[in-house]
Design a protein around this motif. Structure first.
Motif, short mmCIF file in Angstrom:
data_model
loop_
_atom_site.label_atom_id
_atom_site.label_comp_id
_atom_site.label_asym_id
_atom_site.label_seq_id
_atom_site.Cartn_x
_atom_site.Cartn_y
_atom_site.Cartn_z
N VAL A 299 -4.12 -4.08 -9.30
CA VAL A 299 -3.89 -2.72 -8.84
C VAL A 299 -5.22 -2.15 -8.34
O VAL A 299 -6.26 -2.32 -8.97
CB VAL A 299 -3.36 -1.82 -9.99
N ARG A 300 -5.14 -1.49 -7.20
CA ARG A 300 -6.31 -0.76 -6.69
C ARG A 300 -5.85 0.66 -6.37
O ARG A 300 -4.87 0.85 -5.66
CB ARG A 300 -6.88 -1.43 -5.44
N CYS B 237 4.83 0.47 -16.74
CA CYS B 237 3.90 -0.65 -16.96
C CYS B 237 2.48 -0.23 -16.58
O CYS B 237 1.54 -0.37 -17.37
CB CYS B 237 4.32 -1.87 -16.15
N VAL B 238 2.32 0.28 -15.38
CA VAL B 238 1.00 0.70 -14.90
C VAL B 238 0.47 1.84 -15.77
O VAL B 238 -0.69 1.83 -16.19
CB VAL B 238 1.05 1.10 -13.41
N HIS B 239 1.31 2.80 -16.07
CA HIS B 239 0.89 3.95 -16.87
C HIS B 239 0.50 3.52 -18.29
O HIS B 239 -0.53 3.95 -18.82
CB HIS B 239 2.00 5.01 -16.92
N LYS C 134 0.86 -1.19 0.00
CA LYS C 134 0.00 0.00 0.00
C LYS C 134 0.89 1.23 0.00
O LYS C 134 1.75 1.39 0.88
CB LYS C 134 -0.90 -0.01 1.24
N ILE C 135 0.68 2.09 -0.99
CA ILE C 135 1.44 3.34 -1.11
C ILE C 135 0.44 4.48 -0.94
O ILE C 135 -0.59 4.51 -1.61
CB ILE C 135 2.11 3.44 -2.49
N PHE D 146 -1.04 -2.93 -4.50
CA PHE D 146 -0.65 -4.03 -5.39
C PHE D 146 -0.82 -5.36 -4.69
O PHE D 146 -0.70 -5.44 -3.46
CB PHE D 146 0.81 -3.88 -5.83
N ASN D 147 -1.00 -6.41 -5.48
CA ASN D 147 -1.14 -7.76 -4.94
C ASN D 147 0.20 -8.41 -4.63
O ASN D 147 0.25 -9.60 -4.34
CB ASN D 147 -1.92 -8.65 -5.93
#
Length: 164
Positions: free
Chosen positions: A61-62, A106-108, A11-12, A22-23
């Protein structure tokens, strides 16, 4: 797998209260490099050069922004190009395949390929990228501000986001 079954291990939280989860405790380890070793097919070689990174395991991703919650999965096998950094900016920011960009890009890139996962919130995609660059890449503030400006401007002009 249903949302309630996902065990978010990392958790960030940024200073504005945006939460990215993230998982995996080390989500950057869920990403690998595509190798050219032993490849002779020219079309495949060009594809690997264009998109040198691959997701090795699903990345869940949450993102929580106030009362809005966005969840998405970057699937195993997804390939992407790394950070799109013009060669003129390499000395200032770094090359597109620099490992410090790996997770953030990657996320972006997934959000840019699938705007709907964050309800077409262009600025949110930039904000998430910059947070991940800070946490995983340890980029200094000047680089992060510079990247945010150019990413947001490029997306606004060329990436067909529906709003914001």
């Amino acid at each position: 797998m249903l949302e309630k079954e996902i065990d978010y291990k990392l958790k960030i939280v940024d200073k504005f209260g945006l939460i990215i989860e993230f998982n995996s405790e080390c989500p950057e380890k869920l990403i690998g490099d595509r190798s050219l070793f032993g490849i002779s097919d020219e079309k495949l070689i060009e594809d690997i050069k264009a998109r040198p990174f691959i997701v090795l395991r699903n990345i869940h991703v949450r993102v929580t922004e106030g009362d809005k919650v966005y969840t998405f999965v970057i699937p195993r096998g997804y390939t992407y190009d790394g950070a799109t950094v013009p060669s003129l900016a390499w000395k200032l920011i770094g090359q597109k395949t620099e490992p410090r960009f790996k997770l953030a890009s990657c996320v972006h890139d997934w959000m840019c390929d699938h705007h709907e996962v964050i309800n077409n919130e262009r600025r949110l995609s930039t904000h998430i990228f910059i947070i991940l660059c800070d946490v995983f890449g340890k980029f200094n503030k000047v680089k992060r501000i510079t990247m945010a400006f150019f990413i947001d401007t490029f997306q606004m002009l060329f990436c067909h986001w529906n709003k914001k």
